[in-house]
Design an enzyme around this catalytic site. Structure first.
Site, PDB file in Angstrom:
ATOM      1  N   HIS A   1      30.932  41.638  53.984  1.00 40.26           N
ATOM      2  CA  HIS A   1      30.460  40.325  53.519  1.00 40.26           C
ATOM      3  C   HIS A   1      29.384  39.808  54.474  1.00 40.26           C
ATOM      4  O   HIS A   1      29.679  39.265  55.530  1.00 40.26           O
ATOM      5  CB  HIS A   1      31.639  39.357  53.457  1.00 40.26           C
ATOM      6  CG  HIS A   1      31.373  38.137  52.616  1.00 40.26           C
ATOM      7  ND1 HIS A   1      30.104  37.743  52.237  1.00 40.26           N
ATOM      8  CD2 HIS A   1      32.225  37.225  52.067  1.00 40.26           C
ATOM      9  CE1 HIS A   1      30.206  36.643  51.499  1.00 40.26           C
ATOM     10  NE2 HIS A   1      31.475  36.316  51.381  1.00 40.26           N
ATOM     11  N   GLY A   2      28.148  39.984  54.038  1.00 38.52           N
ATOM     12  CA  GLY A   2      27.030  39.513  54.858  1.00 38.52           C
ATOM     13  C   GLY A   2      26.292  38.371  54.180  1.00 38.52           C
ATOM     14  O   GLY A   2      25.091  38.187  54.408  1.00 38.52           O
ATOM     15  N   ALA A   3      27.015  37.607  53.346  1.00 41.25           N
ATOM     16  CA  ALA A   3      26.358  36.565  52.539  1.00 41.25           C
ATOM     17  C   ALA A   3      26.965  35.195  52.801  1.00 41.25           C
ATOM     18  O   ALA A   3      27.867  35.032  53.626  1.00 41.25           O
ATOM     19  CB  ALA A   3      26.492  36.922  51.054  1.00 41.25           C
ATOM     20  N   HIS A   4      26.415  34.180  52.107  1.00 41.26           N
ATOM     21  CA  HIS A   4      27.021  32.850  51.931  1.00 41.26           C
ATOM     22  C   HIS A   4      27.295  32.059  53.204  1.00 41.26           C
ATOM     23  O   HIS A   4      28.197  31.227  53.232  1.00 41.26           O
ATOM     24  CB  HIS A   4      28.334  32.975  51.132  1.00 41.26           C
ATOM     25  CG  HIS A   4      28.098  33.481  49.746  1.00 41.26           C
ATOM     26  ND1 HIS A   4      29.066  34.063  48.988  1.00 41.26           N
ATOM     27  CD2 HIS A   4      26.987  33.493  48.991  1.00 41.26           C
ATOM     28  CE1 HIS A   4      28.568  34.421  47.817  1.00 41.26           C
ATOM     29  NE2 HIS A   4      27.299  34.088  47.800  1.00 41.26           N
TER      30      HIS A   4
ATOM     31  N   TYR B   1      28.578  33.037  56.092  1.00 39.81           N
ATOM     32  CA  TYR B   1      29.686  33.452  56.958  1.00 39.81           C
ATOM     33  C   TYR B   1      29.137  34.170  58.194  1.00 39.81           C
ATOM     34  O   TYR B   1      27.929  34.208  58.407  1.00 39.81           O
ATOM     35  CB  TYR B   1      30.698  34.284  56.153  1.00 39.81           C
ATOM     36  CG  TYR B   1      31.259  33.463  55.009  1.00 39.81           C
ATOM     37  CD1 TYR B   1      31.888  32.246  55.275  1.00 39.81           C
ATOM     38  CD2 TYR B   1      31.088  33.825  53.693  1.00 39.81           C
ATOM     39  CE1 TYR B   1      32.351  31.435  54.244  1.00 39.81           C
ATOM     40  CE2 TYR B   1      31.548  33.024  52.654  1.00 39.81           C
ATOM     41  CZ  TYR B   1      32.182  31.826  52.940  1.00 39.81           C
ATOM     42  OH  TYR B   1      32.625  31.016  51.927  1.00 39.81           O
TER      43      TYR B   1
ATOM     44  N   LEU C   1      35.924  37.312  44.442  1.00 33.92           N
ATOM     45  CA  LEU C   1      36.287  35.923  44.136  1.00 33.92           C
ATOM     46  C   LEU C   1      37.518  35.503  44.933  1.00 33.92           C
ATOM     47  O   LEU C   1      38.623  35.997  44.672  1.00 33.92           O
ATOM     48  CB  LEU C   1      36.594  35.786  42.642  1.00 33.92           C
ATOM     49  CG  LEU C   1      35.410  35.973  41.683  1.00 33.92           C
ATOM     50  CD1 LEU C   1      35.904  36.218  40.257  1.00 33.92           C
ATOM     51  CD2 LEU C   1      34.471  34.782  41.724  1.00 33.92           C
TER      52      LEU C   1
ATOM     53  N   ALA D   1      37.214  38.084  49.248  1.00 31.68           N
ATOM     54  CA  ALA D   1      36.970  38.161  50.691  1.00 31.68           C
ATOM     55  C   ALA D   1      38.305  38.314  51.425  1.00 31.68           C
ATOM     56  O   ALA D   1      39.221  37.512  51.231  1.00 31.68           O
ATOM     57  CB  ALA D   1      36.249  36.908  51.163  1.00 31.68           C
TER      58      ALA D   1
END
Ligand SMILES: Cc1cc2nc3c(=O)[nH]c(=O)nc-3n(C[C@H](O)[C@H](O)[C@H](O)COP(=O)(O)O)c2cc1C
Length: 366
Positions: free
Chosen positions: A179-182, A184, A29, A61
């Site tokens: 972080h391989g999502a959302h 980015y 978060l 992140a």
């Protein structure tokens, strides 16, 4: 409480070599309280409030380089000062028996000139710019036209992830979540709405996933597969990133991840449904859950009932909670007792205050 009386979310689980005492994970978060991109001492209280003995926490992140930021006051882990600043926070979590992973991240084009060194253009897989977007707290964010990375520059970004992972381990984290999502940078390469490259990083599914998988390999080579997880969101469309065949993308990724023996795959559910006034999780991730060999974590829209059902039915191993955990520092305890929950305040999610909306959500006994 006897083992057999426990709700599914409170049953222990072994993730690789890590013994977890329950299945309730703190989702990453972003809290925008890391002034100057350095994690601050007030994060000690925030994370330790949410720590349980044997519980897994994933940190917000955390940028892998000075070009990685897309929001104000987000922490980094690309230099020594930043890594040192994380140490007391990690220690506080460990002192309470928690397991702590650092989410290493690069926003790519989800950024603007203000967050970039010398006001330069954000970097991406593409030149295509994102139109302004509304945040959860109703503010609008503006993006700048990105600069498309040349093929020669790509190894430099991969190296940034590798060095950030090394720094995270040196800061004491138990592992990292890539972080391989959302929408980015990894997704900007993976998804066909954002990737218009004509080199070996664009076009076919295999080519589009190459960048993400090269990062996975570099990080695993650096710190070991048992310390690496990844977050993916094939079904989401955040930040103008969607794919014409999300199931094929998700399956290709998990099958490739199996080859590296990655510790966990953390996936974002599709949009939650409301049926007969009750929330229902669409369970788009079942094919990926079945195909993946490691620990599976799901997130987005889960409550106590849906989380229990998902674990009991084998849909997932662990459930990550975002907004509920943000507003309820003692979420596992509240789930255990089936107690009422605090509601999150959307207007204080990203304010810079070191207390308000951050460490002042009440515990049950308050
Ligand atoms: C304030 C806020 C900040 C977030 N920051 C991140 C982040 O840094 N990294 C990430 O992968 N997801 C982030 N998310 C998404 C959450 O991890 C989670 O997937 C999302 O809130 C859906 O889960 P929930 O329905 O349990 O809240 C954020 C969400 C919120 C509300």
């Amino acid at each position: 409480m006897a083992e057999e009386e426990k709700i599914p979310l409170l049953k222990p689980y072994k993730m690789g070599k890590i013994h977890l005492s329950h299945r309730i994970v703190l989702a990453p978060l972003t809290r925008s309280r890391s002034y100057g991109n350095v994690a601050q001492p007030h994060a000690i209280l925030y994370y330790s409030q949410r720590t349980t003995k044997g519980g897994l926490l994933i940190a917000e992140a955390t940028g892998v380089s000075d070009t990685a930021q897309g929001y104000p006051n987000t922490p980094g882990i690309w230099n020594k000062e930043q890594a040192e600043a994380w140490k007391p926070i990690v220690k506080a979590v460990h002192d309470k028996g928690g397991i702590f992973f650092c989410q290493i991240s690069h926003a790519g084009r989800v950024s603007n000139y203000d967050y970039q060194p010398n006001g330069q253009a954000p970097i991406s897989s593409t030149h295509k710019m994102i139109p302004p977007q509304k945040e959860l707290d109703d503010t609008m964010i503006e993006f700048s036209p990105p600069r498309c990375l040349t093929i020669e520059e790509i190894p430099l970004i991969i190296n940034d992830f590798k060095l950030a992972a090394r720094n995270a381990i040196e800061a004491g984290f138990d592992g990292v979540e890539i972080h391989g999502a959302h929408g980015y940078i990894l997704e900007q390469f993976m998804k066909d709405s954002a990737n218009d490259r004509i080199d070996e990083y664009g076009g076919s599914l295999e080519n589009r996933c190459r960048f993400a998988l090269e990062i996975v390999k570099a990080v695993i080579d650096e710190i070991g597969a048992e310390r690496v997880g990844i977050r993916l969101s094939p079904f989401a469309d955040y930040n103008e990133c969607w794919d014409s065949n999300p199931e094929e993308l998700g399956l290709y990724m998990v099958q490739s991840l199996n080859k590296y023996g990655i510790l966990y795959c953390h996936m974002i559910e599709g949009r939650m449904l409301i049926v007969d006034d009750r929330r229902q999780i669409p369970r788009h991730l079942l094919p990926m859950r079945k195909a993946f060999n490691g620990t599976f974590i799901v997130a987005r829209g889960f409550d106590r009932d849906e989380g229990n059902k998902a674990v009991a039915e084998g849909y997932t191993d662990l459930v990550a909670y975002g907004r509920l955990f943000l507003a309820n520092p003692d979420l596992p305890r509240r789930f255990e007792l089936n107690s009422p929950l605090n509601k999150y305040n959307k207007f204080t999610l990203y304010i810079a205050d070191p207390i308000v909306g951050y460490t002042d959500y009440p515990f049950l006994e308050d």
